[in-house]
Design an enzyme around this catalytic site. Structure first.
Site, short mmCIF file in Angstrom:
data_model
loop_
_atom_site.label_atom_id
_atom_site.label_comp_id
_atom_site.label_asym_id
_atom_site.label_seq_id
_atom_site.Cartn_x
_atom_site.Cartn_y
_atom_site.Cartn_z
N ASP A 17 0.84 -1.21 0.00
CA ASP A 17 0.00 0.00 0.00
C ASP A 17 0.87 1.26 0.00
OD1 ASP A 17 -2.28 1.48 0.02
OD2 ASP A 17 -2.82 1.06 2.10
N HIS A 34 2.77 3.20 -8.83
CA HIS A 34 2.61 1.76 -9.12
C HIS A 34 3.83 1.23 -9.88
CE1 HIS A 34 -1.36 2.01 -7.59
NE2 HIS A 34 -1.91 2.64 -8.60
N LEU A 128 11.31 -20.54 -4.16
CA LEU A 128 10.30 -19.59 -3.69
C LEU A 128 9.12 -19.51 -4.66
CD1 LEU A 128 9.65 -16.99 -1.80
CD2 LEU A 128 10.56 -15.70 -3.73
C1 FPP Z 1 -1.76 0.19 -3.37
O1 FPP Z 1 -1.38 1.54 -3.50
C2 FPP Z 1 -1.30 -0.60 -4.50
C3 FPP Z 1 -2.10 -1.17 -5.44
C4 FPP Z 1 -3.56 -1.06 -5.44
C5 FPP Z 1 -1.58 -1.93 -6.56
C6 FPP Z 1 -0.22 -2.51 -6.42
C7 FPP Z 1 -0.02 -3.37 -7.54
C8 FPP Z 1 1.11 -3.54 -8.18
C9 FPP Z 1 2.38 -2.87 -7.80
C10 FPP Z 1 0.99 -4.43 -9.37
C11 FPP Z 1 1.87 -5.55 -9.44
C12 FPP Z 1 1.34 -6.66 -10.25
C13 FPP Z 1 2.10 -7.53 -10.95
C14 FPP Z 1 1.54 -8.82 -11.39
C15 FPP Z 1 3.49 -7.22 -11.25
P1 FPP Z 1 -2.50 2.67 -3.51
O2 FPP Z 1 -2.75 3.06 -4.94
O3 FPP Z 1 -3.73 2.19 -2.80
O4 FPP Z 1 -1.78 3.80 -2.74
P2 FPP Z 1 -2.46 4.97 -1.88
O5 FPP Z 1 -3.20 4.28 -0.75
O6 FPP Z 1 -1.29 5.77 -1.42
O7 FPP Z 1 -3.36 5.70 -2.81
#
Ligand code: FPP
Length: 240
Positions: A17, A34, A128
């Site tokens: 997060d 992201h 893993l």
């Molecule tokens: C939370 O940050 C993160 C997510 C909802 C997505 C995370 C996903 C990835 C990094 C994708 C990886 C996938 C693969 C298969 C490589 P947020 O956007 O909720 O952050 P915020 O709470 O600060 O807004």
């Protein structure tokens, strides 16, 4: 950076997060967070492998994330392509297997193809397991288990009083992980302290670890701190 750890968790589940906030702090669009978050996955996977952790489950996309702006959803759906095109050979070289939980049949077809290819090409790896929870929801996982079990009861294949914890676990997405299906440790970054529909059944006795560090900044040292904290916990599983 290499303190002796008394206990290494076998299964670590991570709620990644804080990507949006990381980007906002830098006046960048949310998706830049992201993109950086994907780089963290690479570092953390290598570190987990070096520590002998057997299974990492990452919450990559929840059943609720469809409610984000369409542009952001589209961007998230492209991340598996970026991630595997640059990192799958290294994963395989390091004997890491890719797997998924959640209903990936609802993802765009090219995203499904990329995931299925990564799963197939790494299927022979025995080290893993890097397990992505994608279009995953803990409540939805339980609903599909209840539906499947009810169907068996209806067909007369299962008696109602045969339904116990072990049987329910056979119908969860994590059934294939057997003895390590339940995470020993659940980490959530960015200061939020909740499970957000992640591994609800499986985390019944997990140790929970929250850190204020935002996911794109989460380093090997931060991971090690979580492992040290875990190693100092006294797990009793409801006993004395
Ligand atoms: C939370 O940050 C993160 C997510 C909802 C997505 C995370 C996903 C990835 C990094 C994708 C990886 C996938 C693969 C298969 C490589 P947020 O956007 O909720 O952050 P915020 O709470 O600060 O807004």
């Amino acid at each position: 950076m290499s303190k002796e750890l008394q206990t290494i968790p076998q299964h670590v589940a991570i709620i990644m997060d804080g990507n949006g906030r990381w980007a906002k702090k830098r006046l960048m669009p949310r998706v830049a967070g992201h993109k950086r978050g994907v780089e963290t996955i690479k570092r953390i996977t290598k570190y987990a492998n070096s520590k002998g952790i057997k299974l990492i489950t990452l919450y990559a996309f929840s059943t609720e994330n469809w409610g984000r702006p369409q542009d952001e959803v589209n961007f998230l759906m492209k991340l598996p392509g970026d991630f595997f095109s640059s990192f799958l050979p290294e994963l395989i070289e390091n004997n890491c297997r890719v797997e998924c939980i959640g209903d990936i049949t609802k993802l765009p077809e090219d995203t499904q193809n990329i995931l299925n290819k990564a799963i197939a090409e790494s299927a022979h790896c025995t080290g893993l397991v890097l397990n992505f929870a994608i279009n995953y929801g803990g409540q939805q996982e339980m609903i599909q288990a209840i539906q499947a079990i009810s169907q068996k009861v209806k067909e007369g294949a299962i008696e109602i009083d045969q339904i116990d914890e072990a049987l329910v676990e056979d119908y969860l997405f994590t059934a294939r992980y057997g003895a390590i299906a339940k995470p020993d440790l659940v980490i959530r970054t960015s200061g939020e302290q909740r499970l957000s529909n992640f591994l609800l059944w499986q985390s019944a006795y997990s140790e929970l670890y929250f850190t204020d560090v935002l996911w794109p900044d989460f380093s090997e040292k931060d991971f090690e701190e979580a492992l040290v904290a875990f190693s100092n916990r006294n797990r009793r599983f409801g006993k004395v």
